[in-house]
Design an enzyme around this catalytic site. Structure first.
Site, PDB file in Angstrom:
ATOM      1  N   HIS A   1      -5.482   2.754  -3.808  1.00 14.82           N
ATOM      2  CA  HIS A   1      -5.366   3.770  -4.672  1.00 14.82           C
ATOM      3  C   HIS A   1      -6.437   3.675  -5.735  1.00 14.82           C
ATOM      4  O   HIS A   1      -6.347   4.239  -6.714  1.00 14.82           O
ATOM      5  CB  HIS A   1      -3.838   3.681  -5.504  1.00 14.82           C
ATOM      6  CG  HIS A   1      -2.773   4.001  -4.289  1.00 14.82           C
ATOM      7  ND1 HIS A   1      -1.439   3.545  -4.831  1.00 14.82           N
ATOM      8  CD2 HIS A   1      -2.678   4.719  -3.359  1.00 14.82           C
ATOM      9  CE1 HIS A   1      -0.698   4.107  -3.746  1.00 14.82           C
ATOM     10  NE2 HIS A   1      -1.507   4.767  -2.745  1.00 14.82           N
TER      11      HIS A   1
ATOM     12  N   THR B   1       6.728  -3.733  -3.930  1.00 15.91           N
ATOM     13  CA  THR B   1       6.696  -2.607  -3.956  1.00 15.91           C
ATOM     14  C   THR B   1       7.987  -1.761  -3.354  1.00 15.91           C
ATOM     15  O   THR B   1       8.845  -2.344  -2.593  1.00 15.91           O
ATOM     16  CB  THR B   1       5.539  -2.228  -2.723  1.00 15.91           C
ATOM     17  OG1 THR B   1       5.527  -0.702  -2.671  1.00 15.91           O
ATOM     18  CG2 THR B   1       5.616  -2.770  -1.439  1.00 15.91           C
TER      19      THR B   1
END
Ligand code: BV8
Ligand code: ZN
Length: 254
Positions: A129, A198
């Site tokens: 990201h 996550t």
């Protein structure tokens, strides 16, 4: 953390899986940086509980109010600069060194943009990201350091004068193709795939485990709470990454 003997047994099981593997892939998310003081996105105390993701992490949000978004990222840049890697980051860097010393590999794939894995000494980190440390030109992609100070205007590119933006991947934007391809390749060749900190909710990152499962890898989850992948993994360890990873990565006693 659940300290029952059952939990200890699962840690031993996961530790044995990692100890026997030669190709390990680790996918991390914001939970691994929580112990360094960086907030997570979802769940209690998460950023998206207070701020609208559409306003701060989409190209449309940046278009609507560029300075607000730019300064939000400068403040996160400052927060990351002030943070230090924690024992979770350090355990993964140490595990990579140990695997490489015996001819194996550890590919670290992260959704995080805070740079803490690299600061802990992990090599070749695949940043899915982007990075909080960099800005880039919207037009010519010229890169620059992301400043940590609030600005009065979004800076212009030194090369072409177009507007700069944080070098991160917003919702609705494609991931860097070479980085994602390398993550898919590593996941589909892994003996062990570890998912750490996550919520496994953001795609395509959350889909990497399927490449690993598809080629028969053993899978381990380390997360504070259950996620959609908990029922798919070989071993699920629910607790703090900074406490569990050092135990998982501990050198063999022999
Ligand atoms: C794309 C970067 C296509 C910048 C981020 C509907 C269904 C399926 C998919 C979609 C859909 N609608 C839209 C999509 C696609 C969308 C998506 O997945 N949306 C989801 C939410 C449904 N994905 C995209 O848009 C992606 N792009 O698909 O492109 C395309 C193709 C070609 C051409 C054009 C387009 C891009 C996604 C990138 C988003 N970028 N941010 C920034 O940070 O500002 S989002 C964001 O989520 C974060 O940055 C992070 O990177 C990511 C994942 O979050 P996590 O890291 O998992 O964090 P989270 O808070 O969720 O979880 C933390 C966990 O840790 C918790 O479970 C908690 O319990 C745990 N925890 C807490 N403390 C600890 C801990 N665990 C252990 N120890 C602790 N101490
Ligand atoms: Zn430019």
């Amino acid at each position: 953390m659940n300290m029952s003997s059952d939990f200890g047994g699962r840690i031993s099981e996961a530790r044995a899986l990692v100890g026997q593997a030669s190709r390990v892939v680790v996918l991390t998310g914001s939970g691994i940086s929580a112990a360094s003081g960086i907030p997570t996105f979802r769940g209690t105390g998460g950023i998206w509980g207070e701020m609208r993701v559409e306003d701060f992490a989409t190209p449309e949000g940046f278009e609507r109010d560029p300075l607000k978004v730019w300064n939000w990222y400068t403040s996160r840049r400052r927060e990351a600069a002030d943070a230090r890697p924690n024992p979770g980051h350090q355990a993964l860097a140490e595990l990579q060194r140990r695997l490489e010393a015996r001819g194996g590999s550890l590919v670290l794939v992260t959704q995080n943009i805070d740079g803490l894995h690299q600061e802990a000494g992990s090599k070749g980190v695949l940043e899915l990201h982007g990075s909080l440390l960099r800005a880039r030109c919207e037009a010519c992609r010229h890169a620059a350091d992301m400043p940590a100070e609030t600005a009065d205007a979004v800076p212009a590119c030194d090369r072409c004068g177009a507007r700069m933006r944080p070098d991160v991947v917003w919702f609705g934007e494609a991931l860097p193709q070479d980085v994602y391809a390398a993550a898919v390749e590593a996941s589909s060749r892994a003996d062990v795939f570890l998912s750490v900190g996550t919520s496994a909710a953001v795609y395509p990152a959350a889909g990497l485990i399927e490449w690993a499962l598809g080629s028969g890898a053993k899978t381990v989850e380390v997360n504070l709470e259950p996620t959609p992948i908990s029922r798919l993994v070989t071993v699920a360890l629910h607790g703090k990454a900074d406490e569990i990873l050092p135990r998982l990565a501990a050198a063999d006693d022999d």
